[in-house]
Design a protein around this motif. Sequence first.
Motif, PDB file in Angstrom:
ATOM      1  N   SER A 181       0.821  -1.214   0.000  1.00 51.72           N
ATOM      2  CA  SER A 181       0.000   0.000   0.000  1.00 51.72           C
ATOM      3  C   SER A 181       0.859   1.269   0.000  1.00 51.72           C
ATOM      4  O   SER A 181       0.943   1.938  -1.009  1.00 51.72           O
ATOM      5  CB  SER A 181      -1.008   0.001   1.162  1.00 51.72           C
ATOM      6  OG  SER A 181      -2.019   0.917   0.878  1.00 51.72           O
TER       7      SER A 181
ATOM      8  N   PRO B  17       0.771   4.482   0.836  1.00 54.02           N
ATOM      9  CA  PRO B  17       0.384   5.765   0.252  1.00 54.02           C
ATOM     10  C   PRO B  17       1.091   6.918   0.949  1.00 54.02           C
ATOM     11  O   PRO B  17       1.560   6.770   2.082  1.00 54.02           O
ATOM     12  CB  PRO B  17      -1.122   5.844   0.541  1.00 54.02           C
ATOM     13  CG  PRO B  17      -1.297   5.060   1.790  1.00 54.02           C
ATOM     14  CD  PRO B  17      -0.299   3.922   1.687  1.00 54.02           C
TER      15      PRO B  17
ATOM     16  N   HIS C 189      -2.854   3.866  -5.806  1.00 50.82           N
ATOM     17  CA  HIS C 189      -2.587   3.025  -4.637  1.00 50.82           C
ATOM     18  C   HIS C 189      -3.359   1.728  -4.643  1.00 50.82           C
ATOM     19  O   HIS C 189      -3.172   0.887  -3.781  1.00 50.82           O
ATOM     20  CB  HIS C 189      -2.916   3.788  -3.357  1.00 50.82           C
ATOM     21  CG  HIS C 189      -2.109   5.023  -3.198  1.00 50.82           C
ATOM     22  ND1 HIS C 189      -2.642   6.285  -3.235  1.00 50.82           N
ATOM     23  CD2 HIS C 189      -0.776   5.186  -3.068  1.00 50.82           C
ATOM     24  CE1 HIS C 189      -1.684   7.169  -3.106  1.00 50.82           C
ATOM     25  NE2 HIS C 189      -0.534   6.525  -3.009  1.00 50.82           N
TER      26      HIS C 189
END
Length: 604
Positions: free
Chosen positions: A125, A127, A137
């Motif tokens: 992930s 982000p 993402h």
Amino acid sequence: MNLLHEVRALFEPVLKSIVPDLGRLPEYTGMVKSVADAKNGDYQANFAMPLAKVLNRKPQELAQAIIDQLGANDLLESAVVAGPGFINLKLKSRWLAARLQIIAREERLGVAQVAAPKMFVIDLSGPNVAKPLHVGHLRSTVIGDSLVRILRFLGHTVVGDNHLGDWGTQFGILLYGYKNHLDAAAYVADPVRELARIYLLIRQLAKAANDDDEGTGEVMEACRRETAKLHAGDPENNRLWNEYMPACLEMLRPIYARLGVQIDHALGESFYNPMLPGIVEDLLAKGVAVESNGAVVVPNAKGVVPKESGEQSKEEPPALIRKRDGAFTYTTTDLATIRYRMETWKPDVLLYVVDARQALHFKTLFANARRWGYAGVEFQHVQFGSILGQDKRPLKTRDGGTIELDSLLDEAVARATKKYEDNCTERRERGQDVPEMSAPDKAKLASIVGIGAVKYADLSNHRSTDYIFDFDKMLATEGNTATYMQYAYARCRAIFRKGDVDVSEFRKNPPAVLLVEPAERNLALQLLKFEETLDGAATDYVPHYIAAYLWDLAKALSTFYEACPVLTATTPELKSSRLLLVDLTSRMIQKALDLLGIQTVERM
Ligand code: ARG
């Protein structure tokens, strides 16, 4: 039980007795493969041709000699030489039937836990927080989550770690926006929303002035000054950073919940910040890094230090870990992260589920980590391609902006709702009795179908390729889509409702399986290929093998339905046997979808 491995194991003793270089044995046994076209058998062994060359023999003769030497076994019905020296293998239907009856009792559907579990840390992930999650993402999140699920199911220990970008430029943007454009009342009322507004506002202001992240315009310059102050320990900016963080994390929470993704840890870049000076010192002390023009770099494998003129190898560039102004880099943080992970979890494997565009960064990072002393661990950049729009360019909004993940999911759910309603109307018009679903049930169904469609569209592609994002295709009720698999599952369950069969009793005491029709046998074989599929997906870190498996399984199920009446089968034994096949198929579909992070519903 991995069926493919069982078949390979049959050949091992024979091959051991004839392969001259035993080091290459796995290569040869690896040439036993699953067969796509049933007329070539169930599996095919292709090692006779290359082996004949090495042994200076005729491939067909060698193939026959190998077959003749195969020991007695319960598994094979036949092994015959075909074409230039292929060996076509057909499994005994009786064996398949017996095996299905066994796995019907098992929660794990016959899938064994690995003999030697490993410890994995998966970086997924990641982000950059302080701004809404965007479509970029999606892939790291869903591919990473699926790998966590697959590896855990196989019995490995897995730690998922969300390497949040929580220390970068985007905080400079927030700090600048907060100091100059805050709506104080709105911030008190709802900090998450106000911070998101500020972030977008500053982005818009910068864009209007043709000023981007690297830009030299007034706005971005001011934002960068705020970031630099934050990093330099400015008390005010650090206090605000601490104040923003809960709100920033709060922005992420609902979207992970929507995606059904849970990540064990979220140790962002900021977590490693205090460790960075020590990392650089250690790398210098160990002679891995050197000082160069006031900066600190890790030279590349050939020992080339970057020159101002750029005498850099494209292969593995030297890594800057402390800039001349004292600032640390993405690489420094990643090296600190490696040390922390190694010390905390002692992993055997470190996976980084990150965009392919960072390939060079990871290649260099891994090489440097090995030189630093982490040589015994497996590092893998599990890279993925881009999501493209219909125009085959990176997916953007109509006016060229980035697409927020939340709104993308909203649209998927809205389209799923509409499809469901259209379908009900159509069926009612055809005179069918379609009961009205309650509003919450309908919303839940639409979310499972809509979000499942988005995830499946992503996970059914080889991760390393780009794919075109297409709502119509991903929500189609025919073809290799989540919707089709979810329908196939619900249809199986409907048979049980209609037949009023007690499933739990059925699973406790599975009936004998009869494989009479070719379609029945084909479905049975497919059901038994689940474990080899999972092993392949886990070895190559590619969830799409599971989607391909689902597609084959769904096709086998559909042919089975055409050829084999279930509730109206000619004998009670046949009916029970077919019900078992249907039940097992639905459980396999459900489990396979679950490993992709996709849910099922009992009725659609
Ligand atoms: N935040 C980074 C980005 O958005 C991804 C982080 C990947 N993980 C890592 N350990 N570098 O590009």
